[in-house]
Design a protein around this motif. Sequence first.
Motif, short mmCIF file in Angstrom:
data_model
loop_
_atom_site.label_atom_id
_atom_site.label_comp_id
_atom_site.label_asym_id
_atom_site.label_seq_id
_atom_site.Cartn_x
_atom_site.Cartn_y
_atom_site.Cartn_z
N ARG A 15 0.83 -1.20 0.00
CA ARG A 15 0.00 0.00 0.00
C ARG A 15 0.87 1.25 0.00
O ARG A 15 2.07 1.20 0.26
CB ARG A 15 -0.89 0.00 1.24
CG ARG A 15 -0.10 0.21 2.52
CD ARG A 15 -1.01 0.15 3.75
NE ARG A 15 -1.33 -1.22 4.09
CZ ARG A 15 -2.13 -1.58 5.09
NH1 ARG A 15 -2.73 -0.66 5.81
NH2 ARG A 15 -2.36 -2.84 5.35
N ALA A 131 -5.98 3.49 -4.69
CA ALA A 131 -6.50 3.25 -3.35
C ALA A 131 -6.18 4.43 -2.43
O ALA A 131 -7.03 4.87 -1.65
CB ALA A 131 -5.91 1.97 -2.76
N HIS A 135 -8.88 6.81 -0.58
CA HIS A 135 -8.90 6.81 0.89
C HIS A 135 -8.77 8.24 1.42
O HIS A 135 -9.45 8.62 2.38
CB HIS A 135 -7.78 5.93 1.44
CG HIS A 135 -8.00 5.51 2.85
ND1 HIS A 135 -7.11 4.73 3.56
CD2 HIS A 135 -9.04 5.74 3.71
CE1 HIS A 135 -7.57 4.52 4.77
NE2 HIS A 135 -8.74 5.12 4.89
N PHE A 138 -12.11 9.84 1.05
CA PHE A 138 -13.05 9.30 2.05
C PHE A 138 -12.79 9.92 3.42
O PHE A 138 -13.73 10.31 4.13
CB PHE A 138 -12.91 7.78 2.15
CG PHE A 138 -13.39 7.02 0.94
CD1 PHE A 138 -14.06 7.66 -0.09
CD2 PHE A 138 -13.17 5.66 0.83
CE1 PHE A 138 -14.51 6.95 -1.21
CE2 PHE A 138 -13.62 4.94 -0.27
CZ PHE A 138 -14.29 5.59 -1.30
N ILE A 139 -11.52 9.98 3.81
CA ILE A 139 -11.17 10.55 5.12
C ILE A 139 -11.61 12.01 5.18
O ILE A 139 -12.19 12.47 6.17
CB ILE A 139 -9.66 10.41 5.39
CG1 ILE A 139 -9.29 8.94 5.57
CG2 ILE A 139 -9.26 11.22 6.63
CD1 ILE A 139 -7.78 8.69 5.58
N LEU A 166 -14.62 -1.41 -4.43
CA LEU A 166 -14.95 -0.50 -3.33
C LEU A 166 -16.29 -0.80 -2.66
O LEU A 166 -16.66 -0.13 -1.70
CB LEU A 166 -14.96 0.95 -3.84
CG LEU A 166 -13.58 1.52 -4.19
CD1 LEU A 166 -13.73 2.79 -5.03
CD2 LEU A 166 -12.77 1.80 -2.93
N ILE A 194 -16.87 1.57 5.70
CA ILE A 194 -15.53 1.53 5.11
C ILE A 194 -14.52 0.86 6.04
O ILE A 194 -13.71 0.04 5.60
CB ILE A 194 -15.07 2.95 4.75
CG1 ILE A 194 -15.87 3.44 3.53
CG2 ILE A 194 -13.57 3.00 4.45
CD1 ILE A 194 -15.58 4.88 3.13
N ARG A 195 -14.55 1.16 7.33
CA ARG A 195 -13.59 0.55 8.25
C ARG A 195 -13.75 -0.98 8.27
O ARG A 195 -12.76 -1.71 8.24
CB ARG A 195 -13.74 1.11 9.66
CG ARG A 195 -12.75 0.50 10.65
CD ARG A 195 -12.68 1.24 11.96
NE ARG A 195 -11.82 0.57 12.91
CZ ARG A 195 -10.49 0.61 12.88
NH1 ARG A 195 -9.87 1.28 11.93
NH2 ARG A 195 -9.77 -0.02 13.78
N MET A 198 -12.26 -2.42 5.19
CA MET A 198 -10.80 -2.45 5.28
C MET A 198 -10.32 -3.66 6.06
O MET A 198 -9.40 -4.37 5.63
CB MET A 198 -10.29 -1.17 5.94
CG MET A 198 -10.41 0.08 5.10
SD MET A 198 -9.98 1.58 6.04
CE MET A 198 -8.28 1.20 6.52
N TYR A 214 -9.61 -1.85 -0.75
CA TYR A 214 -9.52 -1.65 0.70
C TYR A 214 -8.28 -2.32 1.29
O TYR A 214 -7.75 -1.88 2.30
CB TYR A 214 -10.77 -2.16 1.40
CG TYR A 214 -11.99 -1.31 1.11
CD1 TYR A 214 -12.09 -0.01 1.60
CD2 TYR A 214 -13.04 -1.80 0.34
CE1 TYR A 214 -13.20 0.78 1.33
CE2 TYR A 214 -14.15 -1.02 0.07
CZ TYR A 214 -14.22 0.26 0.56
OH TYR A 214 -15.32 1.05 0.30
N PHE A 217 -5.62 0.31 1.38
CA PHE A 217 -5.84 1.57 2.06
C PHE A 217 -4.73 1.78 3.10
O PHE A 217 -4.02 0.86 3.47
CB PHE A 217 -7.21 1.59 2.73
CG PHE A 217 -8.31 2.07 1.81
CD1 PHE A 217 -8.22 1.94 0.44
CD2 PHE A 217 -9.45 2.66 2.32
CE1 PHE A 217 -9.23 2.38 -0.40
CE2 PHE A 217 -10.48 3.12 1.49
CZ PHE A 217 -10.36 2.98 0.13
N VAL A 223 -3.82 6.63 8.89
CA VAL A 223 -5.18 7.18 8.87
C VAL A 223 -5.33 8.25 9.95
O VAL A 223 -5.91 9.32 9.71
CB VAL A 223 -6.23 6.07 9.07
CG1 VAL A 223 -7.61 6.67 9.34
CG2 VAL A 223 -6.28 5.18 7.84
#
Length: 253
Positions: A15, A131, A135, A138-139, A166, A194-195, A198, A214, A217, A223
């Motif tokens: 990642r 990814a 991410h 999304f955050i 996704l 989402i969590r 992941m 995921y 991620f 994060v």
Amino acid sequence: MPTPWTAAGVQIEQRAALAARGFDKAVNVHLADTTEKREDACVLLNRRYAWRGYGDHHTLPSHCGCATFAASDETGVLGTVTLVVDSEARLAADRIFSDVLDSYRNRPERKICELSRLAFDSGLPSKPLLAALFHIVFIYGYHRHRCTDLFIEVNPRHRRFYEAMLGFKSVGAVRTNLGVGAPSQLMWLEIATIRRRMLDAQWDVAIGPSRSLYALFFSNDDVATLAETLTADKTPDEFCENGPMVRIFVPEC
């Protein structure tokens, strides 16, 4: 750093990360919040849309509920995506899916948003970069705007990608998007899942290769850092003065 392997002897794709690990490529992720940055993102967007037959006349939304992210390196813009948070201006998808979107926005304690204007340079993206950019968006959407439901319009032939990669689900029937002269499917993702997705993907990848983005991620530590950075009480100008919003490192292809 050696690349990890699964128990079945399959090499695990690495990642993106906030720290370099020796053989990584640095990529800057920033908000396209100046005329120059928006023009650069638009050039890539229209080049890729024209290649797909969607025309080359597209612009980036600019009202206060929009945030256009661009990933770039020393060669230029590699990819761009825009997050639009629901407001009085509504969403682009309301042009043809307003009835479906209203059924979500009218629910108690829900805040909807959409991904739009997604484009990557023809030689990209690598899965880790794709990814990472998703991410980050999304955050940003969750921690800065507390969005609960994410939508995206896609050509039906791309539906399987968003389902497998996704976890998006199709909502409503296929309709015609006159802006690009193509069929359009509205897809939905509940951000609260989402969590869990992941964690599920990371468990799956320990057994064998995973198609899900995921699995690529950011780590939990990254994060936490990203959430703090992306929700810092800074204006777009202050982000620009300090360089990129985020610098990430992705494995070399």
